[in-house]
Design a protein around this motif. Structure first.
Motif, PDB file in Angstrom:
ATOM      1  N   SER A 199      31.934  25.577  13.074  1.00 22.32           N
ATOM      2  CA  SER A 199      33.040  25.365  13.998  1.00 22.32           C
ATOM      3  C   SER A 199      33.487  23.914  13.902  1.00 22.32           C
ATOM      4  CB  SER A 199      32.612  25.680  15.433  1.00 22.32           C
ATOM      5  OG  SER A 199      32.315  27.053  15.566  1.00 22.32           O
ATOM      6  N   MET A 200      34.790  23.712  13.929  1.00 22.94           N
ATOM      7  CA  MET A 200      35.346  22.387  13.684  1.00 22.94           C
ATOM      8  C   MET A 200      36.463  22.069  14.668  1.00 22.94           C
ATOM      9  SD  MET A 200      35.641  23.226   9.601  1.00 22.94           S
ATOM     10  CE  MET A 200      36.050  24.946  10.009  1.00 22.94           C
ATOM     11  N   ILE A 201      36.509  20.848  15.138  1.00 25.32           N
ATOM     12  CA  ILE A 201      37.627  20.336  15.924  1.00 25.32           C
ATOM     13  C   ILE A 201      38.209  19.148  15.174  1.00 25.32           C
ATOM     14  CG2 ILE A 201      38.386  19.253  18.069  1.00 25.32           C
ATOM     15  CD1 ILE A 201      36.137  20.704  19.516  1.00 25.32           C
ATOM     16  N   ILE A 243      37.016  13.964  13.294  1.00 27.95           N
ATOM     17  CA  ILE A 243      36.559  15.319  12.993  1.00 27.95           C
ATOM     18  C   ILE A 243      35.198  15.536  13.624  1.00 27.95           C
ATOM     19  CG2 ILE A 243      35.914  16.948  11.162  1.00 27.95           C
ATOM     20  CD1 ILE A 243      37.726  15.343   9.268  1.00 27.95           C
ATOM     21  N   MET A 244      35.043  16.673  14.299  1.00 22.08           N
ATOM     22  CA  MET A 244      33.760  17.057  14.886  1.00 22.08           C
ATOM     23  C   MET A 244      33.398  18.443  14.363  1.00 22.08           C
ATOM     24  SD  MET A 244      34.888  15.709  18.614  1.00 22.08           S
ATOM     25  CE  MET A 244      36.610  15.787  18.103  1.00 22.08           C
ATOM     26  N   ALA A 245      32.167  18.604  13.907  1.00 21.16           N
ATOM     27  CA  ALA A 245      31.767  19.885  13.322  1.00 21.16           C
ATOM     28  C   ALA A 245      30.310  20.203  13.613  1.00 21.16           C
ATOM     29  CB  ALA A 245      32.004  19.865  11.822  1.00 21.16           C
ATOM     30  N   HIS A 260      37.380  27.690  12.804  1.00 23.00           N
ATOM     31  CA  HIS A 260      36.070  28.330  12.633  1.00 23.00           C
ATOM     32  C   HIS A 260      36.014  29.075  11.312  1.00 23.00           C
ATOM     33  CE1 HIS A 260      32.280  30.122  13.855  1.00 23.00           C
ATOM     34  NE2 HIS A 260      32.754  31.312  13.540  1.00 23.00           N
ATOM     35  N   ALA A 261      34.831  29.062  10.690  1.00 29.46           N
ATOM     36  CA  ALA A 261      34.590  29.834   9.461  1.00 29.46           C
ATOM     37  C   ALA A 261      33.219  30.480   9.563  1.00 29.46           C
ATOM     38  CB  ALA A 261      34.653  28.929   8.238  1.00 29.46           C
ATOM     39  N   SER A 262      33.126  31.740   9.150  1.00 32.66           N
ATOM     40  CA  SER A 262      31.851  32.452   9.231  1.00 32.66           C
ATOM     41  C   SER A 262      31.742  33.488   8.130  1.00 32.66           C
ATOM     42  CB  SER A 262      31.712  33.137  10.592  1.00 32.66           C
ATOM     43  OG  SER A 262      30.543  33.940  10.623  1.00 32.66           O
ATOM     44  N   ILE A 263      30.517  33.595   7.567  1.00 27.16           N
ATOM     45  CA  ILE A 263      30.242  34.680   6.619  1.00 27.16           C
ATOM     46  C   ILE A 263      29.219  35.650   7.209  1.00 27.16           C
ATOM     47  CG2 ILE A 263      30.897  33.430   4.535  1.00 27.16           C
ATOM     48  CD1 ILE A 263      27.962  32.702   4.103  1.00 27.16           C
ATOM     49  N   VAL A 264      29.045  35.567   8.546  1.00 24.15           N
ATOM     50  CA  VAL A 264      28.091  36.467   9.215  1.00 24.15           C
ATOM     51  C   VAL A 264      28.708  37.168  10.418  1.00 24.15           C
ATOM     52  CG1 VAL A 264      25.988  35.308   8.430  1.00 24.15           C
ATOM     53  CG2 VAL A 264      27.126  34.500  10.512  1.00 24.15           C
TER      54      VAL A 264
END
Length: 325
Positions: free
Chosen positions: A215-217, A199-201, A228-232
């Motif tokens: 962002s995650m691979i 896991i890479m983040a 990807h996850a975002s609250i902006v």
């Protein structure tokens, strides 16, 4: 379960998600919203009136002690999930707990152990697992319709105003993109490909140490997931599963998709699978089925599934340097 054969629900944590869940619960003939609890008793009273609920309590403990309740839905902020779930199980209640189960794998294991010790049903409320589109897509993938999966692309993003505060930006409540919504794309990757080999983040965090976007691979032996996850920021919130013979795309927003498409051999076929209500009915039905069959866990989203996902999230949490303690 009592004589009228309806499964009686209690709800703790009366925010937006609880309102949506309660709305869907009204659609089930074998369910009854029987009691709700909030430390703000006026809030509990208003919630009970809105959903024609018999009882409202001003303490969680009072709800735990109500012997007419079969199952408790816990929809409080993340930081309280573990302790409240364990207390409910100790008081002989079945439990549906909002995702993520807890802020650590250690606490997730404690919750599962309590379920086993007290022989009560316990499940993480990963409603996406139970919606028709996701269930059917999983079947098609397992049948080899698009060949061997090579990549998954999925995100979950929306814009929230940090200036307005709220639990999303509250470190004490387990705020941030990863724990609130990052679990969704991670869930999809895990559901389809299992535990990753690596896991890479990377994250962008605010001054308080809350991840605003991550962002995650997830790297597997023969596949990768880019998540990807975002609250902006906003996104189209589609999910694409690509294989050696074609690809599947879940309709937006994919986590509650009302259908999907399969593209192969330069042809696209679409499938419409509307959800019942908002979509929470499907996980409630799974709870009912498990309780009636004396199961302490779901075969579709088991204790081990929740524990595995918790381990993935904790790995990423450590990599991006988010610390809730």
């Amino acid at each position: 379960m009592k004589d009228d054969n309806k499964i009686k629900w209690g709800i703790i944590g009366l925010g937006n998600i609880a309102n949506q869940f309660a709305t869907d619960l009204l659609l089930l003939q074998d369910a009854a919203l029987f009691a709700v609890a909030s430390r703000d008793h006026n809030k509990a009273i208003e919630f009970a009136k809105k959903y024609n609920c018999a009882k409202s309590y001003d303490s969680y403990q009072a709800l735990f002690l109500d012997d007419q309740i079969d199952i408790i839905y816990i929809a409080t902020p993340h930081d309280s999930h573990a302790e409240l779930s364990i207390k409910a199980l100790e008081n002989g209640k079945h439990v549906l707990c909002e995702k993520p189960l807890s802020l650590s794998t250690k606490d997730a294991m404690r919750m599962i152990e309590a379920s086993r010790k007290h022989n009560k049903f316990f499940m993480e409320a990963f409603w996406t697992r139970f919606i028709p589109s996701v269930k059917e897509v999983l079947e098609k993938v397992n049948q080899g319709v698009i060949g061997d999966i090579k990549s998954i692309k999925a995100d979950f993003a929306f814009y929230a105003d940090e200036k307005q505060g709220g639990r999303l930006f509250d470190k004490n409540l387990g705020g941030g993109a990863l724990f609130d919504i990052g679990v969704y794309p991670l869930f999809l990757s895990y559901l389809l490909l299992g535990m990753p080999k690596e896991i890479m983040a990377k994250s962008i965090c605010n001054k308080n140490g809350i991840d605003l976007q991550t962002s995650m691979i997830l790297h597997y032996e023969n596949a990768q997931s880019i998540l990807h996850a975002s609250i902006v920021s906003e996104s189209d919130m589609k999910a694409t599963i690509s294989g050696t013979k074609g690809h599947i795309q879940l309709n937006s927003p994919w986590y509650i998709a009302d259908g999907y498409s399969v593209s192969k051999n330069n042809k696209e076929e679409t499938f419409s699978l509307p959800n019942s209500g908002i979509g929470y009915t499907h996980e409630a039905i799974e709870c009912h089925n498990c309780i009636r069959n004396n199961q302490i866990e779901s075969k579709l989203w088991s204790h081990q599934n929740s524990l595995d996902l918790s381990k993935i999230v904790q790995d990423i949490k450590n990599q991006i340097g988010v610390n809730f303690s």
